[in-house]
Design a protein around this motif. Structure first.
Motif, PDB file in Angstrom:
ATOM      1  N   GLN A 387     -17.510 -50.623  10.830  1.00  0.00           N
ATOM      2  CA  GLN A 387     -16.782 -49.671  11.981  1.00  0.00           C
ATOM      3  C   GLN A 387     -15.472 -49.407  11.303  1.00  0.00           C
ATOM      4  O   GLN A 387     -14.634 -48.764  11.432  1.00  0.00           O
ATOM      5  CB  GLN A 387     -16.890 -50.590  13.266  1.00  0.00           C
ATOM      6  N   ILE A 388     -14.390 -50.678  10.618  1.00  0.00           N
ATOM      7  CA  ILE A 388     -12.836 -50.139   9.890  1.00  0.00           C
ATOM      8  C   ILE A 388     -13.408 -49.070   8.890  1.00  0.00           C
ATOM      9  O   ILE A 388     -12.654 -48.175   8.602  1.00  0.00           O
ATOM     10  CB  ILE A 388     -12.757 -51.542   9.326  1.00  0.00           C
ATOM     11  N   ASP A 389     -14.332 -49.285   8.638  1.00  0.00           N
ATOM     12  CA  ASP A 389     -14.412 -47.979   6.945  1.00  0.00           C
ATOM     13  C   ASP A 389     -14.333 -46.765   7.588  1.00  0.00           C
ATOM     14  O   ASP A 389     -13.944 -45.467   7.144  1.00  0.00           O
ATOM     15  CB  ASP A 389     -16.142 -48.513   6.062  1.00  0.00           C
ATOM     16  N   LYS A 390     -14.890 -46.884   8.810  1.00  0.00           N
ATOM     17  CA  LYS A 390     -15.536 -44.967   9.219  1.00  0.00           C
ATOM     18  C   LYS A 390     -13.708 -44.398  10.266  1.00  0.00           C
ATOM     19  O   LYS A 390     -13.206 -43.759   9.637  1.00  0.00           O
ATOM     20  CB  LYS A 390     -15.841 -44.942  11.337  1.00  0.00           C
ATOM     21  N   THR A 391     -13.028 -45.134   9.994  1.00  0.00           N
ATOM     22  CA  THR A 391     -11.482 -45.162  10.580  1.00  0.00           C
ATOM     23  C   THR A 391      -9.736 -45.076   9.506  1.00  0.00           C
ATOM     24  O   THR A 391      -9.180 -44.805   9.768  1.00  0.00           O
ATOM     25  CB  THR A 391     -10.994 -45.829  11.551  1.00  0.00           C
ATOM     26  N   LEU A 392     -10.887 -45.291   8.468  1.00  0.00           N
ATOM     27  CA  LEU A 392      -9.634 -45.763   6.950  1.00  0.00           C
ATOM     28  C   LEU A 392      -9.310 -44.111   6.827  1.00  0.00           C
ATOM     29  O   LEU A 392      -9.929 -42.934   6.545  1.00  0.00           O
ATOM     30  CB  LEU A 392      -9.877 -46.547   5.820  1.00  0.00           C
ATOM     31  N   PRO A 393      -8.160 -43.589   6.571  1.00  0.00           N
ATOM     32  CA  PRO A 393      -7.712 -42.352   5.868  1.00  0.00           C
ATOM     33  C   PRO A 393      -8.105 -42.485   4.267  1.00  0.00           C
ATOM     34  O   PRO A 393      -8.636 -43.572   4.064  1.00  0.00           O
ATOM     35  CB  PRO A 393      -5.988 -42.784   5.294  1.00  0.00           C
ATOM     36  N   VAL A 394      -8.491 -41.552   4.324  1.00  0.00           N
ATOM     37  CA  VAL A 394      -8.645 -41.344   2.104  1.00  0.00           C
ATOM     38  C   VAL A 394      -7.882 -41.044   1.845  1.00  0.00           C
ATOM     39  O   VAL A 394      -6.814 -39.815   1.700  1.00  0.00           O
ATOM     40  CB  VAL A 394      -9.979 -39.533   2.957  1.00  0.00           C
ATOM     41  N   PHE A 395      -7.504 -41.605   0.879  1.00  0.00           N
ATOM     42  CA  PHE A 395      -6.852 -42.256  -0.505  1.00  0.00           C
ATOM     43  C   PHE A 395      -6.726 -41.144  -1.390  1.00  0.00           C
ATOM     44  O   PHE A 395      -8.217 -41.106  -1.644  1.00  0.00           O
ATOM     45  CB  PHE A 395      -5.837 -43.399  -0.638  1.00  0.00           C
ATOM     46  N   PRO A 396      -5.959 -40.873  -2.232  1.00  0.00           N
ATOM     47  CA  PRO A 396      -6.173 -39.713  -3.533  1.00  0.00           C
ATOM     48  C   PRO A 396      -7.324 -40.609  -4.619  1.00  0.00           C
ATOM     49  O   PRO A 396      -6.870 -42.138  -4.566  1.00  0.00           O
ATOM     50  CB  PRO A 396      -5.226 -39.583  -4.292  1.00  0.00           C
ATOM     51  N   ALA A 397      -8.300 -40.650  -5.173  1.00  0.00           N
ATOM     52  CA  ALA A 397      -8.552 -40.922  -6.262  1.00  0.00           C
ATOM     53  C   ALA A 397      -8.106 -40.573  -7.512  1.00  0.00           C
ATOM     54  O   ALA A 397      -7.056 -39.869  -7.655  1.00  0.00           O
ATOM     55  CB  ALA A 397     -10.495 -40.681  -5.961  1.00  0.00           C
ATOM     56  N   ALA A 398      -8.652 -41.389  -8.748  1.00  0.00           N
ATOM     57  CA  ALA A 398      -8.430 -41.203 -10.036  1.00  0.00           C
ATOM     58  C   ALA A 398      -8.454 -39.859 -10.401  1.00  0.00           C
ATOM     59  O   ALA A 398      -8.877 -38.733 -10.038  1.00  0.00           O
ATOM     60  CB  ALA A 398      -9.409 -42.405 -10.952  1.00  0.00           C
ATOM     61  N   GLY A 399      -6.688 -39.756 -10.977  1.00  0.00           N
ATOM     62  CA  GLY A 399      -6.726 -38.313 -11.321  1.00  0.00           C
ATOM     63  C   GLY A 399      -6.359 -37.150 -10.214  1.00  0.00           C
ATOM     64  O   GLY A 399      -6.144 -35.771 -10.596  1.00  0.00           O
ATOM     65  N   GLN A 400      -6.247 -37.668  -8.458  1.00  0.00           N
ATOM     66  CA  GLN A 400      -5.409 -36.850  -8.016  1.00  0.00           C
ATOM     67  C   GLN A 400      -4.296 -36.879  -7.563  1.00  0.00           C
ATOM     68  O   GLN A 400      -4.034 -38.953  -7.824  1.00  0.00           O
ATOM     69  CB  GLN A 400      -6.500 -36.992  -6.542  1.00  0.00           C
ATOM     70  N   SER A 401      -3.746 -36.403  -6.856  1.00  0.00           N
ATOM     71  CA  SER A 401      -2.089 -36.835  -6.347  1.00  0.00           C
ATOM     72  C   SER A 401      -1.749 -36.301  -4.913  1.00  0.00           C
ATOM     73  O   SER A 401      -3.554 -35.875  -3.946  1.00  0.00           O
ATOM     74  CB  SER A 401      -1.042 -36.317  -6.995  1.00  0.00           C
ATOM     75  N   GLN A 402      -0.974 -36.982  -3.733  1.00  0.00           N
ATOM     76  CA  GLN A 402      -0.720 -36.760  -2.639  1.00  0.00           C
ATOM     77  C   GLN A 402       0.660 -36.403  -2.218  1.00  0.00           C
ATOM     78  O   GLN A 402       1.720 -36.449  -3.256  1.00  0.00           O
ATOM     79  CB  GLN A 402      -0.664 -38.095  -1.888  1.00  0.00           C
ATOM     80  N   ILE A 403       1.112 -35.257  -2.090  1.00  0.00           N
ATOM     81  CA  ILE A 403       2.300 -34.508  -1.335  1.00  0.00           C
ATOM     82  C   ILE A 403       2.147 -34.387   0.021  1.00  0.00           C
ATOM     83  O   ILE A 403       1.775 -34.147   0.698  1.00  0.00           O
ATOM     84  CB  ILE A 403       1.776 -33.400  -2.279  1.00  0.00           C
ATOM     85  N   LYS A 404       3.428 -34.248   0.354  1.00  0.00           N
ATOM     86  CA  LYS A 404       4.305 -34.642   0.734  1.00  0.00           C
ATOM     87  C   LYS A 404       5.145 -33.728   0.887  1.00  0.00           C
ATOM     88  O   LYS A 404       6.414 -34.010   0.872  1.00  0.00           O
ATOM     89  CB  LYS A 404       4.806 -35.808   1.625  1.00  0.00           C
ATOM     90  N   ILE A 405       5.694 -32.358   1.842  1.00  0.00           N
ATOM     91  CA  ILE A 405       6.771 -32.013   2.076  1.00  0.00           C
ATOM     92  C   ILE A 405       7.548 -31.504   3.110  1.00  0.00           C
ATOM     93  O   ILE A 405       6.468 -31.337   3.850  1.00  0.00           O
ATOM     94  CB  ILE A 405       5.385 -30.135   1.377  1.00  0.00           C
ATOM     95  N   VAL A 406       8.679 -31.938   3.192  1.00  0.00           N
ATOM     96  CA  VAL A 406       9.109 -31.960   5.156  1.00  0.00           C
ATOM     97  C   VAL A 406      10.010 -29.994   4.870  1.00  0.00           C
ATOM     98  O   VAL A 406      11.225 -30.221   3.791  1.00  0.00           O
ATOM     99  CB  VAL A 406       9.862 -33.171   4.879  1.00  0.00           C
TER     100      VAL A 406
END
Length: 653
Positions: A387-406
């Motif tokens: 049940q927890i796994d269904k609610t967890l956010p998807v984080f970047p996998a290997a070779g991926q990045s996450q960008i935040k722009i404000v």
């Protein structure tokens, strides 16, 4: 009356049908467990934040220390059964234990010249050396007395007090958990206090000092009851004799492999040419029990994951219980709380009801049921994890990045990314792809920002801070110092497992306007869902661990009770090693799958143990030894008669 270590008989006063001496032993155990678990509760944080070790080294030293605490009982048992006796062993090693706790407290005191802002010491090598000496002494002390205290308590009862002895082991286990519960609540509070000479630091000297004081009290209480104790004399270096007996039996058996030598009832009987029947019979009893211990470490492999995997699971859950905000590591207190409630209930209600139903709930059947329940607890943990796994956010996998722009401006902006990404439009004060809690200064001046007791430092105009970690499910006061003027505002509640970007928009009139970006959504699965798995595992512990202590004592020969207690404790150390082996070898990417794997392994081991238990024959060591004494007397009388007849025949010649 009882024999002391000097052979004198003393009268043992009783209370409610129990020897009064056991109450000193129970108080001693409560204080000792408070000392041990209190120190251990803050140990990893001491390594990380005071000694400045990284997570991996802190974890490795922590588990090495715990493993050592469960390996040294063998040494304590050998000293008690072969040399000093249980009473003197407990006193001697308790002194070592107390010194170790005191050294830990001293090692965490900053030198007078230490003035680091973070409270860490300048002369770290000295603090590390003192800490290691303290931990080694503590491991020797706590491990050395483990097999002696429970066995010494069992020694206080007469042969016809089986019911009282059984009840004692339940009360004894209750005192362990009461000490554990109070210490894991109190010592983290003591650690959180600020103390220091030149700089404020977390008060590790107090967090270690209180357990040291409790250990000293434990020693004093135990010595006060000295005159009331029934002290069984040590009966020689029994482990060396047993080892030689086993070695000779194996050697003698292979030496006479030919068919001309008749088979013997037991392979240990091949030692009869050199060793007496008593030692061989006692060795048989010990080996029978130790053979049953082989599957038991798998139970501890699951049980001890409360402090690791289950705590990590709680970090992905919501700890908001209304007026109380429970932190992930505080969920571990559920186990000792339930133990304190359930041990009396099981002992006074459940077992009598089972007996009235005419069910023969033998000790080995209790242990089997405990293993089965522990397996079910991990199935429950796996269901919660799904049940927890269904609610967890998807984080970047290997070779991926996450960008935040404000966008801190007043107009819309368009940002173009290279293929395959497309153009993204960002509104004023808007944000894209969110990520922990940081601040962005949207003011024209530099500001100094503090949230609660955590400082984010000086932020220049239109700059951002580092992410900081906060306890979840609470609000904090945000303080902004701008041009020597203080402004403050209360933050919104930060949900468990969430991450926020907080933008300082405007400060005036003593307060600030702030905007929030929810980078990661709060956890939605409540920590209360862990209570069923804790409840099932605690039920397993009650019927497994309490019974195991009693079984180890009741099936042990009189001169090897502490050794079997040490063997029981050794299963805990092996269980922790199993966790490392299975977790490392499984390579499972999903946590719920690892829970299921452990549950399946324990279930398989439970079935094997049930078969082994079915063929086990319970013995009364006292009866066996009494029978051997009688046989020895008969043989001695027979030898004497033969000697007299031979002497008479010689005289007639």
């Amino acid at each position: 009356t009882a024999a002391t270590s000097k052979g004198k008989s003393v009268s043992i006063p009783s209370c409610f049908g129990y020897p009064l001496s056991i109450f000193f032993i129970i108080i001693n155990e409560f204080c000792e467990r408070f000392s041990y678990y209190g120190m251990r509760a803050v140990l990893v944080l001491y390594f990380k934040y005071f000694l400045q070790w990284d997570d991996n080294l802190s974890t490795a030293i922590y588990h090495t220390f715990v493993a050592l605490c469960y390996l040294t009982p063998i040494l304590g048992a050998l000293i008690a059964d072969s040399w000093l006796g249980k009473f003197k062993t407990i006193v001697s090693l308790s002194i070592v234990y107390t010194i170790g706790q005191a050294i830990m407290s001293v090692s965490s005191i900053n030198d007078l010249t230490d003035q680091n802002r973070d409270g860490s010491p300048d002369n770290i090598p000295v603090h590390i050396a003192l800490s290691m000496i303290g931990l080694i002494l503590i491991a020797l002390g706590t491990g050395g007395i483990k097999p002696c205290v429970s066995a010494f308590g069992g020694d206080q009862f007469e042969e016809d007090q089986d019911k009282q002895r059984s009840r004692f082991f339940s009360i004894f286990y209750l005192s362990i958990n009461a000490g554990s519960l109070l210490s894991t609540i109190i010592t983290p509070i003591l650690r959180a206090q600020e103390c220091g000479i030149h700089s404020k630091q977390r008060c590790y000297p107090l967090a270690f000092g209180v357990p040291a004081a409790l250990m000293a009290i434990s020693l004093v209480v135990f010595i006060v009851g000295s005159r009331m104790y029934k002290k069984v004399k040590p009966q020689g270096n029994i482990m060396v004799q047993v080892s030689k007996c086993i070695g000779f039996a194996i050697k003698n058996r292979f030496r006479h492999r030919s068919k001309e030598f008749p088979k013997r009832e037991h392979w240990l009987d091949w030692a009869s040419e050199k060793y007496d029947k008593r030692l061989i019979a006692q060795t048989k009893m010990v080996l029978k029990v130790l053979f049953l211990y082989i599957p038991l470490p798998m139970f501890w492999a699951l049980f001890d994951q409360q402090g690791s995997r289950w705590t990590l699971q709680a970090t992905t859950m919501d700890g908001n219980f209304g007026a109380i905000q429970i932190q992930p590591d505080q969920m571990q207190t559920v186990n000792p709380i339930l133990i304190i409630i359930m041990v009396p209930v099981v002992d006074a209600v459940i077992y009598p009801l089972i007996k009235k139903c005419k069910i023969n709930f033998t000790p080995l059947r209790k242990i089997t049921v405990g293993m089965f329940l522990a397996s079910l607890a991990f199935v429950a943990a796996a269901l919660v994890q799904v049940q927890i796994d269904k609610t967890l956010p998807v984080f970047p996998a290997a070779g991926q990045s996450q960008i935040k722009i404000v966008n801190l401006g007043t107009d819309n902006v368009a940002i173009n990314f290279p293929p395959p990404l497309q153009q993204v439009n960002v509104k004023p004060k808007g944000w894209v792809i969110i990520f922990f809690s940081l601040f962005i200064n949207n003011l024209p001046d530099a500001v100094n920002i503090t949230m609660g007791e955590t400082s984010f430092g000086n932020l220049l105009s239109l700059s951002d801070s580092d992410y900081k970690l906060f306890p979840g499910g609470r609000t904090d006061k945000i303080t902004v110092i701008r041009n020597s003027t203080n402004f403050s505002v209360t933050s919104k509640s930060l949900g468990f497992g969430s991450a926020y970007t907080i933008i300082i928009d405007e400060c005036s009139g003593g307060t600030c306007n702030v905007s929030y970006s929810e980078d990661i959504s709060p956890n939605t699965v409540h920590m209360a869902w862990q209570i069923p798995q804790y409840f099932i595992l605690t039920c397993a512990e009650v019927v497994f661990s309490v019974t195991g202590l009693e079984f180890s004592y009741s099936q042990a020969p009189s001169n090897m009770k502490a050794v079997l207690q040490a063997g029981w404790l050794l299963t805990v150390a092996v269980g922790n090693i199993i966790v490392l082996i299975v977790a490392g070898a499984s390579k499972l990417s999903e946590q719920w799958a690892e829970y299921v794997l452990f549950a399946a392994l324990l279930l398989a081991v439970c079935i094997i143990f049930a078969v082994m238990a079915y063929f086990y024959t319970y013995v009364d060591p006292n009866e066996v030894e009494a029978q051997l004494d009688e046989e020895e007397k008969k043989q001695a009388k027979k030898d004497m008669d033969m000697y007299e007849k031979q002497a008479e025949a010689d005289s007639q010649m």
